[in-house]
Scaffold this active site. Structure first.
Site, PDB file in Angstrom:
ATOM      1  N   LYS A 226     -11.411  25.639  21.810  1.00  0.00           N
ATOM      2  CA  LYS A 226     -12.270  26.418  20.921  1.00  0.00           C
ATOM      3  C   LYS A 226     -11.625  27.741  20.512  1.00  0.00           C
ATOM      4  CE  LYS A 226     -16.550  24.045  21.641  1.00  0.00           C
ATOM      5  NZ  LYS A 226     -17.953  24.083  22.087  1.00  0.00           N
ATOM      6  N   ARG A 266     -16.411  18.823  28.896  1.00  0.00           N
ATOM      7  CA  ARG A 266     -16.106  18.001  27.725  1.00  0.00           C
ATOM      8  C   ARG A 266     -14.783  18.490  27.153  1.00  0.00           C
ATOM      9  NH1 ARG A 266     -16.691  18.276  22.140  1.00  0.00           N
ATOM     10  NH2 ARG A 266     -17.368  16.337  21.103  1.00  0.00           N
TER      11      ARG A 266
END
Length: 301
Positions: A226, A266
């Site tokens: 991210k 995840r």
């Protein structure tokens, strides 16, 4: 909030694995921020998913709509066409499959094709039919903290205290889920790293992850590749590290999240995080463990 140790509808082998689980990402989209559509075709997506299982993934999260910042929605028929063949084939190969969707219709169809988890980044706010659908299906439901779709979420990142605000808003989602008939045993919570949190707001959520864990529900952490990791790893010129150069930092987050009690992480690159959760589990037990103790059900082949 009531206390549960693991979401009950999962296969028994994943109920008490003795470590944090690893969920591998299978993007069936042409515009993912992390892989640029490498696995868009069904054959490629299935091959990639099985490779992730071989690398140590316990669960495969199949998604057909990008949630990258600025992404536009796709028609529901397109999402169904993308994900259903992949879900069906991965389940047939023995994988435990999660469907990454904000749409009740897609969730319903994917479960009918064998998915056992619905991973909803909107926490049910994007589709008023989602809660009733999940209650009826009885599957594991991941409710993520969310304030708006990808094309507007960066404008919604205003918090008094991000951890307190996220916990409160997730508690509101839990109350609504219970009112719709969803059982506590189905629920997993996700703080929504990167969603309406474009920068430094992500770090307090990770540093104080134990507070969210203490609320009593299994917690999913999705930090993989991210933007906030890209900014952390920026070079001397200030340019953020590109997504594919964020995997080592992701594995570091995995180890720390596992130590804090996360139920699952995840990730896009599974092998590093599969090692990290084994290290964290051994650290907590105070003794080394054999690699064979942590091979997930169905893999590696």
């Amino acid at each position: 909030m009531a206390v549960t140790s693991r979401p009950a509808p999962l296969p028994s082998a994943l109920q008490h694995p003795g470590r944090t689980l690893v969920m591998g990402v299978v993007n069936v989209t042409p515009d993912s921020f992390s892989d640029g559509g490498l696995w868009f075709e069904p054959d490629a997506a299935v091959e990639h998913g099985l490779g992730l299982v071989a690398d140590g993934a316990d669960i495969l999260d199949v998604g057909g709509e990008s949630t990258r910042p600025g992404a536009r929605r796709v028609p529901v028929e397109v999402e169904l066409e993308r994900v259903l063949p992949v879900v069906e084939r991965l389940v047939a190969a023995g994988a435990v499959v999660s469907i990454d969707t904000t749409r009740a219709r897609v969730a319903q169809a994917a479960v009918e094709h064998g998915a056992t988890i619905v991973n909803d980044v909107s926490g049910g706010l994007a589709d008023p039919d989602m809660y009733a659908t999940v209650a009826r299906l009885g599957v594991v439901y991941v409710a993520m903290h969310w304030r708006g779709h990808a094309d507007v979420m960066d404008g919604l990142a205003e918090y008094d205290d991000v951890v307190t605000d996220v916990r409160r808003e997730l508690a509101e989602r839990v109350a609504a889920l219970r009112a719709a008939g969803v059982a506590d045993e189905q629920l997993v919570l996700d703080p929504g790293l990167g969603f309406a949190k474009p920068g430094s707001d992500n770090w307090p959520l990770l540093a104080r992850l134990d507070e969210l864990v203490a609320d009593g529900f299994p917690v999913l952490v999705g930090a993989s590749r991210k933007r906030f990791l890209g900014h952390l790893l920026a070079g001397p010129d200030g340019e953020p590290a590109p997504p594919l150069e964020r995997d080592r930092a992701t594995a570091a987050v995995t180890a720390l999240a596992a130590q804090a009690g996360a139920w699952c992480v995840r990730v896009h690159e599974v092998a590093g995080s599969a090692d990290a959760v084994r290290v964290a589990a051994a650290w907590r037990r105070g003794a080394p463990s054999r690699r064979s103790d942590f091979i997930p059900p169905g893999g590696p082949a």
